[in-house]
Scaffold this active site. Structure first.
Site, mmCIF file in Angstrom:
data_model
loop_
_atom_site.group_PDB
_atom_site.id
_atom_site.type_symbol
_atom_site.label_atom_id
_atom_site.label_comp_id
_atom_site.label_asym_id
_atom_site.label_seq_id
_atom_site.Cartn_x
_atom_site.Cartn_y
_atom_site.Cartn_z
ATOM 1 N N GLY A 100 0.842 -1.186 0.000
ATOM 2 C CA GLY A 100 0.000 0.000 0.000
ATOM 3 C C GLY A 100 0.876 1.234 0.000
ATOM 4 O O GLY A 100 2.029 1.183 0.451
ATOM 5 N N CYS A 107 5.999 0.030 7.506
ATOM 6 C CA CYS A 107 5.557 1.197 6.737
ATOM 7 C C CYS A 107 6.717 1.664 5.877
ATOM 8 O O CYS A 107 7.847 1.776 6.370
ATOM 9 C CB CYS A 107 5.113 2.309 7.691
ATOM 10 S SG CYS A 107 4.506 3.780 6.839
ATOM 11 N N LEU A 108 6.435 1.940 4.606
ATOM 12 C CA LEU A 108 7.492 2.416 3.710
ATOM 13 C C LEU A 108 8.045 3.763 4.176
ATOM 14 O O LEU A 108 9.148 4.136 3.789
ATOM 15 C CB LEU A 108 6.959 2.523 2.277
ATOM 16 C CG LEU A 108 6.524 1.193 1.643
ATOM 17 C CD1 LEU A 108 5.881 1.431 0.285
ATOM 18 C CD2 LEU A 108 7.710 0.239 1.514
ATOM 19 N N HIS A 148 -2.999 7.083 7.110
ATOM 20 C CA HIS A 148 -2.055 8.044 6.512
ATOM 21 C C HIS A 148 -2.780 9.319 6.066
ATOM 22 O O HIS A 148 -2.199 10.404 6.095
ATOM 23 C CB HIS A 148 -1.342 7.428 5.309
ATOM 24 C CG HIS A 148 -0.151 6.582 5.665
ATOM 25 N ND1 HIS A 148 0.895 7.056 6.438
ATOM 26 C CD2 HIS A 148 0.175 5.303 5.343
ATOM 27 C CE1 HIS A 148 1.808 6.097 6.574
ATOM 28 N NE2 HIS A 148 1.390 5.020 5.931
HETATM 29 ZN ZN LIG Z 1 2.500 3.310 5.964
#
Ligand SMILES: [Zn+2]
Length: 187
Positions: free
Chosen positions: A56, A106-107, A152
Site C-alpha cells: 500500500g 511502513c514504507l 495516513h
Molecule cells: Zn504506511
C-alpha cells in the site's frame, strides 16, 4: 514483484519526520475526478508501491496532501488476491472492536515492524480516480492494509496505533526471532 509492465513514474517516499505525514490530507473535489492530475497520481502510487515492495502507498507518503492511496493484496496464505487499485476519498465503517493483532511495517518508517490492533472487518466506500463509486466489505489482511492507508490520510502512523511498544523491532531481528508469523503488512 509484479511481472506486468507498470505505467507512471517512481516518486520519492518521505519518511517519518516529514510534515506531510502528520497533516490531514484534503478531499479530492468532484471536478478533479478523471483529470490527468488524479490519473497520474494513481499510476505513480501503484508503480512506486511495487518498486518499493509495499502492499500500500498513500499520497501523503509521496508528499501529496490529497485523500488517495494505492494498495493490493497478494494472493498468499489465507487471503485472496486483490489486484492493485486506487481509492479516492475513502470512508470506513469499522465493524466490531479493533481486537485483531498483526504485524505492520511502513514504507515511511523503513526497517521497523510492530504489532498493531485493527478491526477484522470494515465496510469501505470510496471512488476510483475516474469517479466511479466503490463499496465493499474487507476482512483480515485486506482490512488491515486499508486501515493502515486511511490512517495516513489523517496523519496517523502505525506506531501511533501500537498498544504497547515492546513489539517494535527491526526487520532483520523480526526475520531471526519471530516465528509462527504471517507476512506483515508493509505499507
Ligand atoms: Zn504506511
Amino acid at each position: 514483484m509484479s511481472s506486468r509492465p507498470l505505467d507512471g513514474r517512481h516518486r520519492a517516499i518521505v519518511r517519518l519526520g516529514h510534515p506531510a505525514l502528520r497533516q490531514r490530507a484534503l478531499e479530492v473535489p468532484a471536478e478533479r475526478f478523471g483529470t490527468r492530475f488524479l490519473r497520474d497520481l494513481g499510476r505513480d502510487l501503484v508503480r512506486t508501491m511495487f518498486e518499493d515492495s509495499g502492499v500500500g502507498l498513500a499520497a501523503p507518503q509521496i508528499a501529496v496532501g490529497v485523500r488517495a492511496f494505492a494498495y493490493y493484496v497478494p494472493g498468499e496464505g489465507d487471503h485472496d488476491e486483490v489486484p492493485p487499485r486506487v481509492l479516492v476519498n475513502p470512508t470506513l465503517t469499522l465493524i466490531g472492536e479493533p481486537t485483531e493483532l498483526g504485524w505492520e511495517g511502513c514504507l515511511s518508517v523503513p526497517g521497523l515492524r510492530g504489532m498493531v490492533p485493527r478491526h477484522a472487518s470494515i465496510l469501505v466506500e470510496a471512488a476510483t480516480p475516474d469517479g466511479a463509486p466503490l463499496r465493499f466489505e474487507a476482512t483480515g489482511f485486506h482490512a488491515r492494509v486499508i486501515q493502515h492507508e486511511c490512517d495516513h490520510l489523517d496523519g496517523i502512523m502505525f506506531v501511533d496505533r501500537m498498544r504497547e511498544m515492546r513489539s517494535l523491532m527491526f526487520e532483520e531481528e523480526w526475520d531471526q526471532y519471530v516465528h509462527d508469523r504471517e507476512q506483515p503488512v508493509e505499507a
